[in-house]
Design an enzyme around this catalytic site. Sequence first.
Site, PDB file in Angstrom:
ATOM      1  N   CYS A 179       0.815  -1.228   0.000  1.00 39.56           N
ATOM      2  CA  CYS A 179       0.000   0.000   0.000  1.00 39.56           C
ATOM      3  C   CYS A 179       0.843   1.270   0.000  1.00 39.56           C
ATOM      4  CB  CYS A 179      -0.916   0.018   1.217  1.00 39.56           C
ATOM      5  SG  CYS A 179      -1.785  -1.529   1.527  1.00 39.56           S
ATOM      6  N   HIS A 230      -9.226   2.087  -3.304  1.00 37.61           N
ATOM      7  CA  HIS A 230      -7.844   1.945  -2.841  1.00 37.61           C
ATOM      8  C   HIS A 230      -7.041   1.125  -3.846  1.00 37.61           C
ATOM      9  CE1 HIS A 230      -4.346   1.240  -0.529  1.00 37.61           C
ATOM     10  NE2 HIS A 230      -4.783   0.288   0.287  1.00 37.61           N
ATOM     11  N   CYS A 271      -1.487   2.872   6.370  1.00 38.53           N
ATOM     12  CA  CYS A 271      -0.999   1.577   6.823  1.00 38.53           C
ATOM     13  C   CYS A 271      -0.552   0.793   5.595  1.00 38.53           C
ATOM     14  CB  CYS A 271      -2.081   0.820   7.591  1.00 38.53           C
ATOM     15  SG  CYS A 271      -3.582   0.454   6.658  1.00 38.53           S
TER      16      CYS A 271
END
Length: 420
Positions: free
Chosen positions: A83, A376, A406
């Site tokens: 991420c 996302h 995160c």
Amino acid sequence: MIDGSRTPFIKARGKPGPFSPADLAVQCGRPLLMRQKFAATAFDQVILGCANQIAGEMNVARVAALRMGCGDEMPAWTVHRNCGSGMQSLDDAFRNIAHGDMNLVLAGGTEALSRAPLILSDKAAGWLGKFQSAKTTGQQLAALRAFSPAYLNPEIGLKQGLTDPVSGLMMGQTAEIVAHRFGISRWQMDNYAMESHHRLAKAQEEGWLDGEVELMFAPDGTVYDHDDGVRPDSSIESLAKLKPVFERYGDVTAGNSSQITDGACWMILASEDAVKEHGLEPIAKIVDSEWAALAPEIMGLGPVLSSQPLMDRAGLNLSDIDTWELNEAFAAQVLGCLAAWDDADFCREVLGLEGKAGMIARDRLNVDGGAISLGHPVGTSGTRIVLHLINAMRRTGGKKGIATECVGGGQGGAMLVEAL
């Protein structure tokens, strides 16, 4: 920071989307480069984050750079930190410029999660290898007799990608752990998710994203002009009807989790020398950045562990930050981070503070929604939250902002930015 743009984020809908990772990067990169005062060949490097590269676009940064006209002599490389990939590209550019090694860098992230591959089981791959290596008709028939219908049931690669290989937990399960640790209720998660959708819908209605989101044109002529996962009519009642996804008796649902999405984002970073040489007008500057790590089972708390050192080094408190972009992997995870900062024991034992850090005001956090409402795309989100942080601060008059997220595998990334 000189300029930036992104694609609309397109929600995955059970089939490959119209754009590959390189397509996405090129769609928002070309208009960004066309409006600059310098040529596309002027960059020192092109850096692009991507967590799920496809076989036909290995080192997608180089593929995109060539297609955007950056030239055969343009070095380009792809970074992967799950991420955090998109933020890692900015961090690499920032540190190379600060060190004096580069002057002008194009950095960003891209991801086409809808095109995540299907993966054969080891047994199916073994059978296919035997069949393909068969030399005679008899060997081929023997291989066919050994075929099992189960071999026609491949696993979606994204499911493996969203499962931590060390703890064995899916990302949503780690959000359940964080929620349990801090007593985050289902109602709190759903209420946060509803607000995310309402905030994004308002931002779209008010035109606050117009200078950030570029039009995209699919091969069939379809035009994409907005983040299409938003649900303006989202309500507590509708969200409450959804069943838990990751744990039978859990509270994390598809409605209070980030969406599986395709999208790309670029930003242009320049040194003071490059600003003078090309007559550029900076919009913001990166002050500092930080990466932290923690147990994979509680990866959602990564923003707390990465953001706090930034504030400590700068002598800042939570209330000194005008605007926050905290990537909405899960509502439980965002709310867990807020609860951690407001927990005296956690702050003393984990952050080394004398007591609790306090709370981030909701009118300073993800002011125009986030990944729950717009999606996302893993390798892109880190770039998007920095770009939008800057745009939101410039619109609201904020001066200092932190973008943080995160990172799957038990990490967190954060960037302290000042608007100019």
